[in-house]
Design an enzyme around this catalytic site. Structure first.
Site, PDB file in Angstrom:
ATOM      1  N   CYS A   1       2.432  -6.984   1.698  1.00 48.52           N
ATOM      2  CA  CYS A   1       1.531  -6.195   2.540  1.00 48.52           C
ATOM      3  C   CYS A   1       0.582  -7.201   3.192  1.00 48.52           C
ATOM      4  O   CYS A   1      -0.088  -7.969   2.492  1.00 48.52           O
ATOM      5  CB  CYS A   1       0.752  -5.216   1.662  1.00 48.52           C
TER       6      CYS A   1
ATOM      7  N   TYR B   1      -4.085   1.112   3.803  1.00 45.17           N
ATOM      8  CA  TYR B   1      -5.136   0.133   3.509  1.00 45.17           C
ATOM      9  C   TYR B   1      -5.751  -0.418   4.810  1.00 45.17           C
ATOM     10  O   TYR B   1      -6.866  -0.942   4.789  1.00 45.17           O
ATOM     11  CB  TYR B   1      -4.550  -1.052   2.739  1.00 45.17           C
ATOM     12  N   GLY B   2      -4.977  -0.350   5.899  1.00 44.72           N
ATOM     13  CA  GLY B   2      -5.367  -1.000   7.159  1.00 44.72           C
ATOM     14  C   GLY B   2      -6.802  -0.778   7.606  1.00 44.72           C
ATOM     15  O   GLY B   2      -7.490  -1.722   7.977  1.00 44.72           O
TER      16      GLY B   2
ATOM     17  N   SER C   1       0.833  -1.199   0.000  1.00 46.31           N
ATOM     18  CA  SER C   1       0.000   0.000   0.000  1.00 46.31           C
ATOM     19  C   SER C   1       0.873   1.256   0.000  1.00 46.31           C
ATOM     20  O   SER C   1       0.433   2.309  -0.442  1.00 46.31           O
ATOM     21  CB  SER C   1      -0.890  -0.005   1.237  1.00 46.31           C
TER      22      SER C   1
ATOM     23  N   THR D   1       4.297  -4.858   7.293  1.00 54.01           N
ATOM     24  CA  THR D   1       5.631  -4.627   6.726  1.00 54.01           C
ATOM     25  C   THR D   1       6.158  -3.214   7.018  1.00 54.01           C
ATOM     26  O   THR D   1       7.302  -2.912   6.703  1.00 54.01           O
ATOM     27  CB  THR D   1       5.622  -4.908   5.205  1.00 54.01           C
TER      28      THR D   1
END
Ligand code: DGL
Length: 273
Positions: free
Chosen positions: A73, A42-43, A11, A193
């Site tokens: 990711c 994106y989380g 991301s 990551t």
């Protein structure tokens, strides 16, 4: 046969911590990195959104000639990988492969824990997906998994605040919340990551005797094994030892941050999806 680079996706910047290890272990290949910085993080996003974004990026890699793409990711691996592998690849091109970071990690994680109790730190998306408890149970049914989401850690890292006092506050708070769930945890996995950049602070607030694992090396070793077991895919990966970097956002911002994650100067180009 058409050869192309190995695609590595995140991301944002976090996947560069994985690419760094992959390049170290497999320097002979060409790599193409894409950070979807314009839409990160994106989380906190829904399954549908993470899936749509990830699929668009995977299709971009295919257009650039990649036969193999690694989703570096956890959030994309948790929320999009299976659907892409099962529904999209058969439709798009059966010769293409997309791999993630969760399976390689869960295949080995049980080897690190003596107490058979592992703590997972990740984004809300990764934790809510339950991917880690489900996958760990397949490989190590005797291992108990405790998870804790750290929603502030990616913003701290993305905004270059990972060395600041604010980071101490959140790292200490989240580690103690995870460790409060069980006093048997002897291994903590950084299942995002981005988190290796907070490693110094994480060590500082983690009691001695608890192993802190990050994924770069694990994923690189797993990719090496994958390429050995799949010569037909390996033959489609070009080998000139190069790395090219793309971002969906501003290249100036990307270059100034990316070198911190990658450990070397990075010069990126803009990707229009
Ligand atoms: N680097 C991603 C991961 O491993 C998370 C970053 C984000 O929230 O976009 O989960």
């Amino acid at each position: 046969m058409n050869q192309g680079p190995i695609g590595v996706f995140d991301s944002g910047y976090g996947g560069l911590t994985v690419l760094k290890e992959i390049v170290q272990q497999l320097p002979q290949y060409d790599y193409l990195y894409l950070g979807d910085n314009a839409r990160a993080p994106y989380g906190p996003r829904s399954f549908e959104t993470v899936y749509q974004y990830t699929l668009e990026c995977v299709q971009w890699f295919f257009k650039q000639g990649c036969s193999l793409v690694v989703l570096a990711c956890n959030t994309a691996s948790a929320k999009a990988l299976r659907t892409i592998q099962q529904n999209d690849l058969p439709r798009i091109d059966t010769s293409k492969r997309v791999l993630g970071v969760i399976r390689p990690t869960t295949e080995v994680i049980g080897q690190y824990s003596k107490t058979k109790t592992v703590g997972i730190l990740g984004t809300n998306g990764t934790v809510q997906s339950q991917s880690y408890p489900i996958e760990v149970a397949k490989f190590f049914p005797d291992v108990t998994v405790y998870q804790h989401a750290c929603p502030m850690w990616v913003p701290l890292v993305e905004n270059n605040e990972y060395n600041a006092a604010g980071a101490d506050y959140f790292v200490q708070k989240d580690i103690s919340q995870l460790l409060a769930t069980s006093n048997k945890i002897d291994t903590i996995l950084l299942a995002c990551t981005h988190y290796p950049l907070l490693q110094e602070k994480i060590k500082q607030y983690t009691p001695a005797g608890i192993t802190i694992l990050s994924q770069g090396q694990i994923v690189a070793e797993s990719l090496k094994g994958y390429l050995q077991r799949h010569p037909e895919i390996e033959a489609r990966c070009s080998k000139n030892g190069s790395a090219a970097f793309y971002t969906t956002d501003s290249t100036e911002d990307f270059d100034s941050h990316a070198s911190i994650f990658f450990g070397k100067p990075v010069q990126s180009s803009h990707a229009a999806l």
